[in-house]
Design a protein around this motif. Structure first.
Motif, mmCIF file in Angstrom:
data_model
loop_
_atom_site.group_PDB
_atom_site.id
_atom_site.type_symbol
_atom_site.label_atom_id
_atom_site.label_comp_id
_atom_site.label_asym_id
_atom_site.label_seq_id
_atom_site.Cartn_x
_atom_site.Cartn_y
_atom_site.Cartn_z
ATOM 1 N N GLN A 1 0.658 -1.483 0.073
ATOM 2 C CA GLN A 1 0.165 -0.052 0.010
ATOM 3 C C GLN A 1 1.024 1.231 0.101
ATOM 4 O OE1 GLN A 1 -3.435 -0.024 2.780
ATOM 5 N NE2 GLN A 1 -3.092 -1.951 3.388
ATOM 6 N N ARG B 1 -7.640 -6.967 -6.625
ATOM 7 C CA ARG B 1 -7.811 -6.373 -5.042
ATOM 8 C C ARG B 1 -8.819 -5.789 -4.646
ATOM 9 N NH1 ARG B 1 -3.671 -5.659 -1.091
ATOM 10 N NH2 ARG B 1 -4.077 -3.988 0.379
ATOM 11 N N SER B 2 -10.032 -4.563 -5.416
ATOM 12 C CA SER B 2 -10.480 -3.899 -4.855
ATOM 13 C C SER B 2 -11.979 -5.149 -4.318
ATOM 14 C CB SER B 2 -11.099 -2.555 -5.497
ATOM 15 O OG SER B 2 -9.758 -1.703 -5.983
ATOM 16 N N ALA C 1 -10.531 -7.090 -1.238
ATOM 17 C CA ALA C 1 -10.502 -6.169 0.378
ATOM 18 C C ALA C 1 -11.888 -5.839 0.739
ATOM 19 C CB ALA C 1 -9.390 -4.782 0.026
ATOM 20 N N SER C 2 -12.984 -4.967 -0.202
ATOM 21 C CA SER C 2 -13.357 -4.747 0.650
ATOM 22 C C SER C 2 -14.782 -5.360 1.835
ATOM 23 C CB SER C 2 -15.296 -4.459 -0.579
ATOM 24 O OG SER C 2 -14.833 -3.564 -2.121
ATOM 25 N N LEU D 1 -12.478 -4.741 4.856
ATOM 26 C CA LEU D 1 -12.719 -3.628 4.985
ATOM 27 C C LEU D 1 -13.539 -3.292 5.419
ATOM 28 C CD1 LEU D 1 -11.056 -2.328 2.455
ATOM 29 C CD2 LEU D 1 -9.837 -2.101 3.901
ATOM 30 N N ASP E 1 -13.390 1.873 5.854
ATOM 31 C CA ASP E 1 -14.822 2.653 4.478
ATOM 32 C C ASP E 1 -14.522 2.832 3.248
ATOM 33 O OD1 ASP E 1 -16.675 3.408 3.177
ATOM 34 O OD2 ASP E 1 -16.461 5.353 4.586
ATOM 35 N N PRO E 2 -14.358 1.594 2.592
ATOM 36 C CA PRO E 2 -13.906 1.732 0.780
ATOM 37 C C PRO E 2 -14.734 1.698 0.060
ATOM 38 C CG PRO E 2 -15.263 -0.477 1.441
ATOM 39 C CD PRO E 2 -15.161 0.172 3.182
ATOM 40 N N SER E 3 -15.992 3.369 1.174
ATOM 41 C CA SER E 3 -16.328 3.927 0.124
ATOM 42 C C SER E 3 -16.481 5.379 0.243
ATOM 43 C CB SER E 3 -17.920 4.384 0.346
ATOM 44 O OG SER E 3 -18.245 4.037 2.193
ATOM 45 N N CYS F 1 -11.022 5.909 -2.423
ATOM 46 C CA CYS F 1 -10.710 4.083 -1.943
ATOM 47 C C CYS F 1 -11.737 3.202 -2.483
ATOM 48 C CB CYS F 1 -11.320 4.258 -0.780
ATOM 49 S SG CYS F 1 -10.681 5.168 0.336
ATOM 50 N N GLU F 2 -11.263 1.902 -2.132
ATOM 51 C CA GLU F 2 -11.867 0.856 -3.194
ATOM 52 C C GLU F 2 -12.867 0.935 -3.894
ATOM 53 O OE1 GLU F 2 -8.908 -0.563 -0.322
ATOM 54 O OE2 GLU F 2 -10.496 0.541 -0.006
ATOM 55 N N PHE F 3 -14.419 1.464 -3.330
ATOM 56 C CA PHE F 3 -15.420 1.434 -3.877
ATOM 57 C C PHE F 3 -15.223 2.502 -5.366
ATOM 58 C CE2 PHE F 3 -18.440 0.076 -0.775
ATOM 59 C CZ PHE F 3 -17.862 -0.776 -0.994
#
Length: 245
Positions: free
Chosen positions: A153, A216-217, A220-221, A224, A230-232, A236-238
């Motif tokens: 990361q 990966r996203s 990982a969601s 997390l 918070d992937p949102s 970030c991931e979302f």
């Protein structure tokens, strides 16, 4: 007197900082062993190990600052990103660690399970998950294993000016796909991929890196969310997944 600061905490691990000392408490003692051995093997700068009494590992702080943070533009220079790329190339060219990584089949099975969870629980729209699952397919191919960090990361890479000062958090190090490390480091910072690759100095498959951003996203969601992250959050991931649409 130095204060005790909680750097990160979740169900698997807690990291505390006291002055210039970091104390990592890991529920899995095997992960601590991997981290110690990986840092000993890595041909790039890593934190000094002050002592290790599992489940606690004490590390000295690295000089410099993190290359950036997810959800924020990186203030690091192109030269600093290139220095990170050169360090990643050095790691990938090093002798393999003795322990294996995860197989393509195992990753694919996890991906299917996580996609089903995201859709069944209404966490993300089905069309968004399906599109990213299609993109992720390009990463699920045979690869020549290299010494990977496994969790590279952006906050795990430290620089001072244009120079790399070290890389932290080696508990996921293993034999793996070089493209995974490159994708992890540029997740949410796709605009800095060119700077990173300028230092990496090797031709790469950009479609595979993009596939790992999605993969990966998606993977990982759930972790997390269940561990209080918070992937949102912006960037970030979302957002990474939505950018693929």
């Amino acid at each position: 007197m130095d204060e005790v600061k909680v750097v990160v905490t979740h169900r698997e691990r807690t990291t505390l900082r006291v002055g210039d000392v970091f104390l990592k408490v890991d529920a899995d003692r095997a992960r601590t062993g991997v981290e110690v051995e990986a840092m000993a093997m890595a041909p790039i700068p890593t934190p000094e190990i002050l002592w290790c009494k599992p489940p606690v590992l004490a590390l000295a702080a690295l000089p410099g600052t993190a290359l950036g943070r997810l959800g924020e533009p990186s203030a690091a220079s192109p030269a600093a990103w290139a220095a990170a790329g050169a360090a990643v190339r050095t790691l990938h060219d090093a002798p393999l660690p003795p322990w294996p990584g995860r197989s393509v089949d195992a990753i694919a099975a996890d991906l299917d399970r996580e996609c089903e969870w995201l859709v069944a629980g209404g966490v993300l729209p089905a069309a968004l998950v399906t599109r990213n699952r299609e993109i992720a397919e390009a990463a699920l191919r045979p690869w020549t294993p290299v010494f990977t960090h496994g969790d590279l990361q952006i906050t795990h890479v430290f620089v001072a000016g244009d120079e790399l000062t070290g890389v932290i958090d080696w508990s996921e190090a293993c034999r793996g796909d070089a493209m995974f490390d490159l994708a992890t480091l540029t997740l949410g910072h796709e605009d800095r991929l060119g700077d990173l690759l300028a230092g990496y100095g090797r031709d790469v498959d950009l479609d595979v890196i993009r596939a790992w951003w999605s993969l990966r996203s998606l993977l990982a969601s759930r972790w997390l969310i269940e561990n209080g992250f918070d992937p949102s959050a912006p960037g970030c991931e979302f957002d990474v997944l939505r950018a693929r649409m």
